[in-house]
Design an enzyme around this catalytic site. Structure first.
Site, PDB file in Angstrom:
ATOM      1  N   LYS A  24      -7.790  -4.623   6.858  1.00 58.06           N
ATOM      2  CA  LYS A  24      -6.754  -4.467   5.849  1.00 58.06           C
ATOM      3  C   LYS A  24      -7.222  -5.123   4.551  1.00 58.06           C
ATOM      4  O   LYS A  24      -8.216  -5.815   4.534  1.00 58.06           O
ATOM      5  CB  LYS A  24      -5.446  -5.139   6.300  1.00 58.06           C
ATOM      6  N   GLY A  25      -6.477  -4.883   3.489  1.00 59.41           N
ATOM      7  CA  GLY A  25      -6.807  -5.533   2.225  1.00 59.41           C
ATOM      8  C   GLY A  25      -7.383  -4.609   1.183  1.00 59.41           C
ATOM      9  O   GLY A  25      -7.823  -5.064   0.121  1.00 59.41           O
ATOM     10  N   GLY A  39       0.832  -1.207   0.000  1.00 55.40           N
ATOM     11  CA  GLY A  39       0.000   0.000   0.000  1.00 55.40           C
ATOM     12  C   GLY A  39       0.860   1.248   0.000  1.00 55.40           C
ATOM     13  O   GLY A  39       2.099   1.173   0.049  1.00 55.40           O
ATOM     14  N   SER A  40       0.200   2.417  -0.049  1.00 59.92           N
ATOM     15  CA  SER A  40       0.940   3.656  -0.249  1.00 59.92           C
ATOM     16  C   SER A  40       1.770   4.066   0.977  1.00 59.92           C
ATOM     17  O   SER A  40       2.852   4.643   0.834  1.00 59.92           O
ATOM     18  CB  SER A  40      -0.014   4.779  -0.651  1.00 59.92           C
ATOM     19  N   LYS A  84      -7.311   6.905   9.247  1.00 59.85           N
ATOM     20  CA  LYS A  84      -7.535   5.467   9.433  1.00 59.85           C
ATOM     21  C   LYS A  84      -8.056   5.102  10.820  1.00 59.85           C
ATOM     22  O   LYS A  84      -8.563   4.003  11.018  1.00 59.85           O
ATOM     23  CB  LYS A  84      -6.236   4.704   9.165  1.00 59.85           C
ATOM     24  N   ASP A 137       3.378  -2.334   8.419  1.00 59.79           N
ATOM     25  CA  ASP A 137       2.376  -2.347   7.346  1.00 59.79           C
ATOM     26  C   ASP A 137       1.290  -1.311   7.641  1.00 59.79           C
ATOM     27  O   ASP A 137       1.093  -0.911   8.796  1.00 59.79           O
ATOM     28  CB  ASP A 137       1.755  -3.762   7.271  1.00 59.79           C
ATOM     29  N   GLU A 172      -0.107 -10.424   3.610  1.00 62.53           N
ATOM     30  CA  GLU A 172       0.176  -9.520   4.746  1.00 62.53           C
ATOM     31  C   GLU A 172      -0.046 -10.252   6.068  1.00 62.53           C
ATOM     32  O   GLU A 172       0.741 -10.113   7.011  1.00 62.53           O
ATOM     33  CB  GLU A 172      -0.715  -8.281   4.665  1.00 62.53           C
ATOM     34  N   ALA A 186      -2.905   0.113   7.130  1.00 66.79           N
ATOM     35  CA  ALA A 186      -4.232  -0.451   7.422  1.00 66.79           C
ATOM     36  C   ALA A 186      -5.285   0.452   6.804  1.00 66.79           C
ATOM     37  O   ALA A 186      -5.028   1.633   6.537  1.00 66.79           O
ATOM     38  CB  ALA A 186      -4.442  -0.554   8.926  1.00 66.79           C
ATOM     39  N   ASP A 187      -6.460  -0.113   6.585  1.00 66.32           N
ATOM     40  CA  ASP A 187      -7.574   0.687   6.055  1.00 66.32           C
ATOM     41  C   ASP A 187      -8.414   1.276   7.179  1.00 66.32           C
ATOM     42  O   ASP A 187      -8.945   2.369   7.043  1.00 66.32           O
ATOM     43  CB  ASP A 187      -8.426  -0.190   5.130  1.00 66.32           C
TER      44      ASP A 187
HETATM   45  C1  5RP Z   1      -3.180  -3.564   1.310  1.00 58.50           C
HETATM   46  C2  5RP Z   1      -3.390  -3.026   2.667  1.00 58.50           C
HETATM   47  C3  5RP Z   1      -2.883  -1.651   2.937  1.00 58.50           C
HETATM   48  O1  5RP Z   1      -2.025  -1.700   4.023  1.00 58.50           O
HETATM   49  C4  5RP Z   1      -4.068  -0.778   3.243  1.00 58.50           C
HETATM   50  O2  5RP Z   1      -4.948  -0.838   2.137  1.00 58.50           O
HETATM   51  C5  5RP Z   1      -3.643   0.662   3.505  1.00 58.50           C
HETATM   52  O3  5RP Z   1      -3.157   1.222   2.324  1.00 58.50           O
HETATM   53  P1  5RP Z   1      -2.595   2.696   2.248  1.00 58.50           P
HETATM   54  O4  5RP Z   1      -1.311   2.703   2.996  1.00 58.50           O
HETATM   55  O5  5RP Z   1      -2.404   2.891   0.750  1.00 58.50           O
HETATM   56  O6  5RP Z   1      -3.611   3.633   2.810  1.00 58.50           O
HETATM   57  O7  5RP Z   1      -3.954  -3.640   3.544  1.00 58.50           O
HETATM   58  O8  5RP Z   1      -3.759  -4.835   1.171  1.00 58.50           O
END
Ligand code: 5RP
Length: 253
Positions: free
Chosen positions: A108-109, A40-41, A135, A95, A117, A97-98
């Site tokens: 997540k995902g 993810g970003s 988030k 990592d 992950e 998270a959403d």
């Molecule tokens: C990917 C994920 C990412 O960690 C989640 O979507 C957060 O992404 P971002 O850092 O772009 O906001 O779970 O499967």
């Protein structure tokens, strides 16, 4: 954009927060560590800053990437990559998270990488979440819970998910094509809108009983702490719900 940490922010402001927290997370890595790299970003920023340290400080680390995309970025910035192997434990997985609940339960995902992950964070002694301020939520569930589903099982998984109160939508490729989006494992993704989830652990158990779901995006009991950027500051959230300004790694539980 919701969140206990503040008001609506532009995409650009959120990206600056992702960058800030990605840099801070890269600063926590110690020589010799075995790392799990998220996707993810936000993880992208973390990996790039880590690559800078590898080059500048000749930092010796070994990392396992949680997606093909992260693997490509890590390779590009010179991080030594490994594959999972028997007996390998990771010191630290970092990592994004959403959604992050006050007790560090996660959705997540959003990027469809939650299967790998979860495999990576389960192999790590410490899982640190990094995120922008949008988030953090009081209750999980505004963001749909992604499921990675074996294509053969899709229709029956949709029926079963609906029966437990969610609205499943098959994720399609971006750019208007009517083709299902495929994961790194060539499976489908179902985005399941539950609305507010009162008991994420119970929903996780129910999803785990449905054959054909390879992984769901609820991460319960995995994260030890979350670093959450808020404008120019970084906050640390612990599983007891405490949230304070992050200044030193001694504040990490
Ligand atoms: C990917 C994920 C990412 O960690 C989640 O979507 C957060 O992404 P971002 O850092 O772009 O906001 O779970 O499967």
């Amino acid at each position: 954009v919701r969140g206990k940490l503040g008001s609506a922010k532009t995409k650009q402001q959120l990206n600056s927060e992702k960058e800030l927290v990605g840099r801070a997370a890269a600063g926590l890595v110690q020589p010799g560590m075995k790392l799990g790299l998220g996707s993810g970003s936000t993880s992208y920023h973390f990996i790039r800053f880590l690559g800078e340290r590898v080059e500048r400080e000749n930092l010796r680390i070994e990392a396992v990437a949680s997606s093909r995309d992260s693997e490509a970025v890590a390779r590009e910035v010179g991080i030594l990559l490994s594959e999972p192997r028997r007996g390998l434990r990771l010191d630290l997985a970092i990592d994004g998270a959403d959604e992050i609940g006050p007790d560090l339960s996660l959705i997540k995902g959003g990027g469809g990488a939650h299967l790998r992950e979860k495999v990576v964070v389960a192999a790590a002694d410490y899982f640190l979440v990094i995120a922008d301020s949008s988030k953090l939520v009081q209750q999980l569930g505004s963001f749909p819970v992604p499921l990675e589903v074996v294509p053969f099982a899709l229709p029956w998984v949709m029926d079963r998910v609906e029966a437990i109160g969610a609205e499943p939508v098959l994720r399609l490729e971006q750019g208007g094509a009517d083709r299902p989006c495929l994961t790194d494992q060539q499976n489908y993704l179902l985005d399941c809108r539950f609305g507010g989830i009162d008991d994420p652990a119970q929903v996780a158990v129910r999803l785990e009983k449905i054959p054909g779901i390879v992984a769901h995006g609820l991460f319960i009991g995995y994260a030890r702490a979350a670093l959450i950027a808020q404008d120019k500051e970084i906050m640390v959230l612990r599983s007891d719900g405490t949230l304070e300004r992050f200044d030193t790694c001694d504040q990490l539980p």
